[in-house]
Enzyme design. Structure first.
Site, mmCIF file in Angstrom:
data_model
loop_
_atom_site.group_PDB
_atom_site.id
_atom_site.type_symbol
_atom_site.label_atom_id
_atom_site.label_comp_id
_atom_site.label_asym_id
_atom_site.label_seq_id
_atom_site.Cartn_x
_atom_site.Cartn_y
_atom_site.Cartn_z
ATOM 1 N N HIS A 299 -6.912 -0.369 -6.614
ATOM 2 C CA HIS A 299 -5.446 -0.356 -6.743
ATOM 3 C C HIS A 299 -5.256 0.531 -8.387
ATOM 4 C CE1 HIS A 299 -1.733 -3.023 -7.786
ATOM 5 N NE2 HIS A 299 -2.200 -3.203 -9.070
ATOM 6 N N GLU A 300 -5.849 -0.067 -10.060
ATOM 7 C CA GLU A 300 -5.968 1.248 -11.317
ATOM 8 C C GLU A 300 -6.208 1.777 -11.172
ATOM 9 O OE1 GLU A 300 -4.469 -1.381 -12.660
ATOM 10 O OE2 GLU A 300 -5.098 -3.327 -12.061
ATOM 11 N N HIS B 94 -2.697 3.511 -9.439
ATOM 12 C CA HIS B 94 -2.257 3.038 -10.650
ATOM 13 C C HIS B 94 -1.878 4.989 -11.396
ATOM 14 C CE1 HIS B 94 0.407 -0.115 -10.397
ATOM 15 N NE2 HIS B 94 -1.357 -1.102 -10.636
ATOM 16 N N GLU C 62 3.832 -1.737 -7.623
ATOM 17 C CA GLU C 62 2.370 -2.553 -7.564
ATOM 18 C C GLU C 62 2.619 -2.750 -5.849
ATOM 19 O OE1 GLU C 62 0.388 -4.536 -9.691
ATOM 20 O OE2 GLU C 62 2.045 -3.084 -10.139
#
Length: 304
Positions: A146-147, A150, A224
């Site tokens: 997930h990071e 980003h 997100e």
């Protein structure tokens, strides 16, 4: 909600004070006067301050994150857990097509992680000690994905651009509307701006700034959902869902500094105005959206 609004008002007050100080120094020390009374001068003024602060924050984001969290950057892994973190982020970064981020651990009790940095190829991915204790490797891998997503999506740069545009809009609109209201209250006398004008502009900065924050937070919530899909593509859909489910039952208070809080994990649930000012969607909405999303794993087939 009130804590967030109070922080917003305090931040805007600091920005207004900074603008006044800078203008005074430019005019009285350097003899440079920005003619904010004209449309062209006002636009230059707004662009300078609107984008200036946003991009300075972006360029300093890694340094501020490390200092604010006390994060330890892993240069040479000291144990098996650090070796796993570095190798997992390296594999995901390769799959996402970005340069290897710096990997760090910071001491915090809650399950959390964040990504920051001025560009896709100059970034930092950090995880809390609480995350390493509470999550299994599959769940932690999904959070790392997930990071990394980003970073790969360029979210830090995009947020800086959006904030710069919104800041510029607020500065211009507050002063244009302020001129109109001040002119009406003064009966159209052209005696230059007085105390009433500055008071009106101050209030309008607050009001328009609040609406601008809502727009910025809407984009933050949108990214997100994208990062969840990216994490699912890099680590696996079920792992990402399991990580979000773990967060929904064990997430603690977010202790990240405000500079990187929007890039960390949030388990908050809000309603009304509070929801409009949240940087993250509720975890239940993220889980449902991910269940319904077709995911294309890196190098694999679509998983519905």
């Amino acid at each position: 909600m009130f804590k967030r609004v109070a922080l917003f008002l305090a931040t805007n007050l600091a920005v207004l004070a900074l603008i006044s100080i800078v203008l005074a120094v430019l005019e009285n020390v350097f003899g440079i006067r920005i003619a904010t009374g004209s449309n062209a001068g006002l636009l230059v003024f707004a662009l300078l301050f609107g984008f200036g602060g946003s991009f300075i924050s972006l360029m300093m984001s890694k340094w501020m994150a490390k200092r604010g969290t006390g994060a330890h950057v892993i240069e040479q892994p000291r144990n098996e857990a650090e070796q796993w973190l570095v190798s997992t982020v390296r594999r995901q970064a390769d799959a996402a097509g970005i340069k290897m981020p710096e990997v760090a651990i910071y001491d915090a009790p809650e399950i959390n992680a964040f990504a920051t940095g001025p560009s896709r190829n100059n970034s930092l991915v950090a995880v809390s000690t609480g995350l390493l204790r509470a999550m299994n490797r599959d769940e932690a891998e999904a959070v790392l994905g997930h990071e990394v997503s980003h970073v790969a999506n360029g979210d830090m740069v995009t947020m800086a651009l959006i904030q710069g545009v919104l800041n510029t809009f607020v500065i211009v609109l507050a002063r244009v509307v302020g001129r109109v209201i001040d002119g009406y209250l003064s009966g159209g006398r052209d005696s230059g701006p007085g105390l009433a004008y500055y008071a009106i502009v101050f209030v309008l900065d607050m009001v328009f700034g609040l609406f601008a924050s809502m727009i910025a937070m809407w984009f933050s919530r949108y990214r997100e959902f994208r990062a969840d899909e990216g994490g699912a593509a890099l680590a696996g859909k079920q792992k990402m869902i399991a990580a979000l489910e773990r967060l929904s039952v064990t997430y603690g208070e977010n202790t990240l500094p405000k500079q990187v809080a929007a890039f960390g994990i949030s388990g908050a649930v809000g309603h009304g105005l509070r929801k409009l000012l949240m940087s993250h969607p509720p975890l239940a909405e993220r889980i449902q959206a991910l269940r319904n999303a077709p995911i294309q794993p890196a190098g694999g087939r679509v998983v519905s």
